[in-house]
Scaffold this motif. Structure first.
Motif, short mmCIF file in Angstrom:
data_model
loop_
_atom_site.label_atom_id
_atom_site.label_comp_id
_atom_site.label_asym_id
_atom_site.label_seq_id
_atom_site.Cartn_x
_atom_site.Cartn_y
_atom_site.Cartn_z
N ALA A 150 0.83 -1.20 0.00
CA ALA A 150 0.00 0.00 0.00
C ALA A 150 0.86 1.25 0.00
O ALA A 150 2.05 1.21 0.34
N VAL A 151 0.23 2.34 -0.40
CA VAL A 151 0.84 3.68 -0.34
C VAL A 151 -0.06 4.54 0.53
O VAL A 151 -1.29 4.55 0.36
N LEU A 168 -2.00 10.22 -8.29
CA LEU A 168 -1.24 9.36 -7.39
C LEU A 168 -1.95 8.03 -7.16
O LEU A 168 -1.31 6.97 -7.11
N ALA A 169 -3.28 8.09 -7.05
CA ALA A 169 -4.06 6.86 -6.88
C ALA A 169 -3.95 5.97 -8.12
O ALA A 169 -3.82 4.74 -8.01
N THR A 172 -0.64 4.20 -8.16
CA THR A 172 -0.61 3.16 -7.13
C THR A 172 -1.42 1.94 -7.55
O THR A 172 -0.98 0.79 -7.41
N HIS A 173 -2.60 2.17 -8.10
CA HIS A 173 -3.46 1.06 -8.52
C HIS A 173 -2.85 0.28 -9.69
O HIS A 173 -3.02 -0.95 -9.79
N TYR A 178 -2.83 -0.77 -2.70
CA TYR A 178 -3.92 0.05 -2.16
C TYR A 178 -3.42 1.47 -1.94
O TYR A 178 -2.25 1.70 -1.58
N PHE A 179 -4.34 2.43 -2.13
CA PHE A 179 -3.99 3.84 -1.93
C PHE A 179 -4.78 4.37 -0.74
O PHE A 179 -6.01 4.43 -0.76
N SER A 199 -10.80 13.00 -1.12
CA SER A 199 -9.97 11.99 -1.77
C SER A 199 -10.74 10.73 -2.11
O SER A 199 -10.40 10.04 -3.08
N ALA A 204 -9.10 7.24 -3.97
CA ALA A 204 -8.52 6.63 -2.78
C ALA A 204 -9.32 5.39 -2.40
O ALA A 204 -10.55 5.38 -2.49
#
Length: 467
Positions: A150-151, A168-169, A172-173, A178-179, A199, A204
């Protein structure tokens, strides 16, 4: 007891402060607490199950927040931080976290035995705090740590900075992670188009918000929003209960519900409030050498947006510090700000803030600031890279045998505890980290300027792992 140390001094503090621009968000609004507050303390029994009504309320609240699922928190946003991290990780997993995260994130890493990899936001030397997170930096950190689960980032920050959550999400995805967003200071975003978007609506998987900070429920109130179908509601509730007393205050949850609905009803007030803030900001920036951060910061230093209701006034080009500015405002006019550091003060405005209070604040600022003489560039994109040298995991360090040493003798040793700036809770030193001369300088700078550092022992000593 002849004197009640806590209540007597709280009453004295309230008497001395006539205008407050700090937590809690309700600004002393008595209507937030019903007269029947103590009568509402009804325990769970065979005739009454409060969880039935709590779940019904959560369903309605998730609709207000346009969140797929929402869960009340009774142990503050901190318990939500613990819950969402524990849902996404297992002991020994790697998690990518904001280097300027709240201490609760570090505590969760210790409790769960995780391996942290830190993501550095852009640092703005001009203002003495960080901007947003770079998409390129996140991509690089993810590529270097492909097994991370996760981040987690903080947005908005304590200074009102909002990162580009959507981008950013997405990054990450794409990596299958997971964000998570610590959005403790952004519970009000949903209630006005004049504020940044929440978010949870931007991609998110989880976001945690404190209802206490900006909406005015009592301390310990919060909400966890969930935007993923990977977990059953029962599993989410189990994780939350793991970090919450089994005998929680039902009436405090009722106050949280009331605070959210009151915010929804008062949403139209944000238009007048933000208009007045812009007027005040323009007055200060046009006439003084102080700088009230405004929208020209957006799209610089990876800042996607700013929370206009969290006013940051910078005194880099004045002859006094943020600490001194806060002292002058309190002593001269009984104005209490949310926070001060070496260069800035922070004030939090809510729908319970009166327009006349903002105008009084501007009037007092004009008295202490000097007249504007030059125009400075306030959007220099300067990065500040902090080296992190961990010799052991935070959990191993925290539970190791230790000794207390002076700050000077701590250099080169491994920290056992978290040492952080208060009240924002951002760590200066993390358990397992090798202490450097820069760490000690940062601590001494804050203390000499009148700031607060938590985690030091008596005599300003530091607990270090025994060699």
């Amino acid at each position: 007891m002849k004197h009640f140390f806590i209540s007597d001094n709280l009453k004295k503090q309230k008497k001395n402060s006539t205008i407050s621009f700090h937590r809690p968000g309700y600004r002393g609004f008595k209507g937030m607490i019903p007269e029947e507050f103590f009568e509402m303390d009804v325990p769970s029994s065979s005739h009454f199950d409060p969880m039935t009504y709590i779940r019904m309320s959560q369903s309605k609240v998730s609709g207000l927040y346009r969140s797929p699922r929402s869960f009340y928190l009774t142990n503050g946003a901190t318990s939500g931080i613990y819950a969402m991290i524990s849902l996404c990780t297992k002991p020994g997993d790697t998690i990518i976290v904001d280097r300027h995260c709240h201490r609760s994130v570090i505590d969760a890493i210790i409790l769960m035995g995780l391996v942290p990899v830190f993501l550095d936001p852009v640092y703005m030397h001009r203002f003495g705090f960080s901007g947003g997170h770079s998409k390129e930096t996140l991509q690089k950190v993810i590529e270097e740590n492909p097994k991370a689960k996760a981040v987690l980032i903080t947005s908005p920050t304590y200074y009102g900075v909002v990162s580009d959550i959507k981008e950013l999400a997405a990054i990450t995805h794409e990596a299958g992670m997971y964000f998570l967003v610590d959005e403790a200071c952004g519970a009000h975003f949903q209630f006005s188009s004049h504020l940044p978007a929440p978010s949870i609506q931007l991609g998110a998987d989880f976001s945690v918000q404190s209802i206490y900070k900006t909406l005015g429920a009592i301390s310990g109130s919060g909400i966890l929003h969930v935007n993923t179908n990977d977990f059953l509601s029962e599993d989410i509730e189990d994780k939350i209960s793991l970090f919450t007393t089994s005998d929680f205050s039902v009436q405090s949850v009722a106050i949280t519900e009331m605070a959210i609905y009151n915010a929804s009803k008062k949403s139209q007030k944000y238009k007048a409030l933000t208009k007045e803030i812009r007027r005040a900001r323009n007055c200060i920036n046009t006439n003084t050498n102080a700088y009230w951060l405004d929208s020209e910061m957006i799209n610089t230093c990876e800042i996607c947006d700013m929370d206009i209701t969290r006013a940051v006034i910078n005194f880099s080009f004045e002859s006094f510090s943020g600490y001194e500015a806060a002292d002058m405002l309190f002593k001269n006019s009984s104005i209490e700000v949310e926070f001060a550091d070496e260069l800035n003060i922070i004030c939090v405005f809510t729908p319970y803030t009166e327009i006349k209070e903002i105008r009084r604040f501007v009037k007092e600022l004009l008295k202490i600031t000097s007249r504007k003489t030059t125009k400075e560039d306030v959007s220099k994109n300067i990065t500040h890279n902090v080296d992190h040298d961990f010799s052991m995991t935070p959990q191993l360090a925290f539970f190791s045998d230790f000794e207390s040493v002076t700050m000077e003798n701590a250099i080169g040793r491994v920290s056992k505890n978290i040492i952080f700036k208060a009240p924002q809770g951002v760590a200066v030193i993390i358990p397992g980290e090798v202490i450097t001369a820069l760490h000690i300088k940062m601590i001494n700078d804050v203390l000499s300027d009148g700031g607060r550092i938590e985690g030091l022992k008596e005599g300003k000593k530091i607990d270090v792992v025994k060699e």
